[in-house]
Design a protein around this motif. Structure first.
Motif, PDB file in Angstrom:
ATOM      1  N   LEU A 122       0.828  -1.202   0.000  1.00  0.00           N
ATOM      2  CA  LEU A 122       0.000   0.000   0.000  1.00  0.00           C
ATOM      3  C   LEU A 122       0.865   1.255   0.000  1.00  0.00           C
ATOM      4  CD1 LEU A 122      -2.830   1.180   0.087  1.00  0.00           C
ATOM      5  CD2 LEU A 122      -2.797   0.973   2.578  1.00  0.00           C
ATOM      6  N   LYS A 123       1.976   1.218   0.745  1.00  0.00           N
ATOM      7  CA  LYS A 123       2.894   2.362   0.748  1.00  0.00           C
ATOM      8  C   LYS A 123       3.498   2.568  -0.635  1.00  0.00           C
ATOM      9  CE  LYS A 123       7.391   3.934   2.255  1.00  0.00           C
ATOM     10  NZ  LYS A 123       8.684   3.559   2.847  1.00  0.00           N
ATOM     11  N   THR A 124       3.907   1.475  -1.281  1.00  0.00           N
ATOM     12  CA  THR A 124       4.490   1.572  -2.617  1.00  0.00           C
ATOM     13  C   THR A 124       3.508   2.182  -3.597  1.00  0.00           C
ATOM     14  OG1 THR A 124       5.944  -0.326  -2.241  1.00  0.00           O
ATOM     15  CG2 THR A 124       5.482   0.255  -4.526  1.00  0.00           C
ATOM     16  N   ALA A 125       2.262   1.720  -3.541  1.00  0.00           N
ATOM     17  CA  ALA A 125       1.234   2.259  -4.436  1.00  0.00           C
ATOM     18  C   ALA A 125       0.989   3.739  -4.149  1.00  0.00           C
ATOM     19  CB  ALA A 125      -0.055   1.459  -4.285  1.00  0.00           C
ATOM     20  N   THR A 126       0.969   4.103  -2.875  1.00  0.00           N
ATOM     21  CA  THR A 126       0.755   5.502  -2.498  1.00  0.00           C
ATOM     22  C   THR A 126       1.910   6.370  -2.964  1.00  0.00           C
ATOM     23  OG1 THR A 126      -0.480   4.781  -0.547  1.00  0.00           O
ATOM     24  CG2 THR A 126       0.283   7.049  -0.563  1.00  0.00           C
ATOM     25  N   MET A 127       3.146   5.873  -2.823  1.00  0.00           N
ATOM     26  CA  MET A 127       4.311   6.613  -3.307  1.00  0.00           C
ATOM     27  C   MET A 127       4.219   6.863  -4.806  1.00  0.00           C
ATOM     28  SD  MET A 127       7.423   4.763  -1.207  1.00  0.00           S
ATOM     29  CE  MET A 127       8.718   5.712  -1.996  1.00  0.00           C
ATOM     30  N   GLN A 128       3.839   5.830  -5.543  1.00  0.00           N
ATOM     31  CA  GLN A 128       3.760   5.968  -6.998  1.00  0.00           C
ATOM     32  C   GLN A 128       2.732   7.015  -7.413  1.00  0.00           C
ATOM     33  OE1 GLN A 128       2.941   1.913  -8.051  1.00  0.00           O
ATOM     34  NE2 GLN A 128       5.105   1.290  -8.024  1.00  0.00           N
ATOM     35  N   GLN A 129       1.686   7.164  -6.634  1.00  0.00           N
ATOM     36  CA  GLN A 129       0.655   8.156  -6.943  1.00  0.00           C
ATOM     37  C   GLN A 129       1.060   9.555  -6.488  1.00  0.00           C
ATOM     38  OE1 GLN A 129      -2.372   7.675  -8.687  1.00  0.00           O
ATOM     39  NE2 GLN A 129      -1.302   5.767  -9.168  1.00  0.00           N
ATOM     40  N   LEU A 130       1.492   9.691  -5.238  1.00  0.00           N
ATOM     41  CA  LEU A 130       1.783  11.016  -4.687  1.00  0.00           C
ATOM     42  C   LEU A 130       3.056  11.624  -5.243  1.00  0.00           C
ATOM     43  CD1 LEU A 130       0.867  10.598  -0.894  1.00  0.00           C
ATOM     44  CD2 LEU A 130      -0.522  11.551  -2.752  1.00  0.00           C
TER      45      LEU A 130
END
Length: 405
Positions: A191-199
């Motif tokens: 979830l952190k990886t996905a959030t990083m890719q978006q933000l």
């Protein structure tokens, strides 16, 4: 002095009503083999073909990197469900697993089959606990190895079936907690990886930032119109670590040595020791510059860098914590030197990253991602404590020091 109700044996002090038996005296043991690799008809996707690589990550063995066809499986020594798998050859000797389906393995693995004298779960727990002792002599060889005959002579302490079930149940419950924590940590990391890719790309904006803003093309790709490209040389003071401050070094943090010494390493966040000296006031980024290149860490407090560790101190429009995430996620450092891979301050000055012009948005993004780190660190700490609890329980229950029935 052995206390009442216990006896001294070859495997240590155990309860008087426990037996000491050899593995080959209470269970069948088999060694796997590798089908001829030139015959591709023996390999497929129907049956597990376990190797040491498949063991050690989780208790229950339900998958394998390599698989056999039905033809290959028929020609192999099959291990029944409930067998305990034990790596007996190679650098990972002593790794264990519990077969949850009928399967087979290569020649590096011995399997202890289920028997009337042993509860399968208990066998797995007991051999996992005893693995360091069983493999002790083998580790002294150039190629660590325990042959099937020697493995079968291993002596183990065996309680009654009912007590085996009780011990196995208690330890299995803790295994469930460990597996649950590991799954939760993996989920939070994803979830952190996905959030990083978006933000960090501006594809998703936090509330209060970028409403109605379009995208623009830059040398680093498409970014929001209210973001910009930041050149490292313009926005950081960059310098390399030096020699260890020999006259002020301690392995323990104290009032006399309050500042961490960070080296060009990744393990333990690169901590080398502590000193009274400092070369950075903190709120800075460090980047590994030799060997494994380009790993960034945020350094909040004053510190002393050594051994080619590069320090990036913000002097313009970039927040240090945001920059740390942006570098790890989006900056790929290329090797310009021959020999040992390394980076220099002049090389790093040429690189760029992109981010919001508004520093408040940078800080908000960094804090959002830092919340994930705090949660993951807390879960990892809980996992470590649970594993330590499991180890303590094994020492108590598998030696009979603590009785459940």
């Amino acid at each position: 002095m052995v206390k009442a109700g216990y006896k001294q044996t070859e495997v240590g002090v155990i309860p008087e009503d426990w037996d000491v038996l050899t593995l080959n005296g209470i269970a069948n043991i088999a060694t796997g083999s590798t089908p001829p690799t030139h015959d591709r008809t023996l390999y497929g996707d129907e049956h597990l073909f376990v190797s040491p690589t498949d063991l050690g990550r989780v208790k229950n063995v339900t998958t394998s990197l390599k698989m056999l066809s039905s033809k290959g499986f028929r020609s192999s020594r099959r291990f029944p469900e409930g067998s305990t798998l034990f790596v007996c050859i190679g650098s990972t000797i002593g790794k264990t697993g519990l077969a949850k389906v009928e399967l087979t393995s290569n020649q590096q693995i011995n399997a202890v089959f289920p028997s009337n004298a042993l509860v399968s779960e208990f066998t797995y727990q007991m051999l996992t606990y005893r693995a360091p002792t069983i493999t002790l002599g083998a580790s002294e060889q150039a190629l660590p190895m325990i042959n099937k005959s020697e493995f079968g002579k291993t002596k183990v302490s065996v309680p009654t079936i009912n007590e085996q079930k009780a011990i196995a149940g208690a330890l299995s419950d803790v295994d469930g907690l460990i597996a649950g924590l590991e799954a939760l940590i993996a989920k939070k990391r994803s979830l952190k990886t996905a959030t990083m890719q978006q933000l960090l790309t501006g594809k998703t904006r936090l509330p209060g930032f970028g409403e109605g803003v379009g995208m623009k093309q830059t040398e680093l790709g498409e970014i929001p119109e209210d973001w910009e490209v930041f050149n490292f040389g313009d926005h950081f003071i960059i310098f390399a670590g030096g020699d260890v401050p020999k006259h002020s070094v301690s392995q323990i943090r104290s009032e006399k040595h309050p500042h961490p010494i960070f080296a060009n390493a990744i393990q333990h966040e690169g901590i080398y020791g502590y000193t009274a000296e400092k070369r950075s006031e903190g709120d800075a980024v460090t980047i590994t510059a030799r060997g494994f290149l380009g790993h960034a860490e945020y350094r909040i407090a004053p510190f002393f860098p050594i051994v080619r560790l590069l320090v990036l101190e913000p002097c313009g429009g970039l927040d240090a914590k945001f920059s740390t995430y942006a570098i790890n996620e989006g900056v790929e450092f290329t090797i310009e030197s021959t020999g040992v891979p390394q980076l220099t301050a002049p090389q790093v000055k040429k690189y760029s990253l992109f981010g919001p012009k508004d520093k408040n948005e940078q800080v908000a993004i960094a804090e959002t991602l830092a919340d994930f780190d705090v949660l993951i660190t807390a879960l990892a700490s809980k996992l470590s404590k649970t594993k330590a609890l499991k180890q303590g329980m094994m020492q108590e229950l598998l030696t009979g020091r603590t009785r459940l029935i």
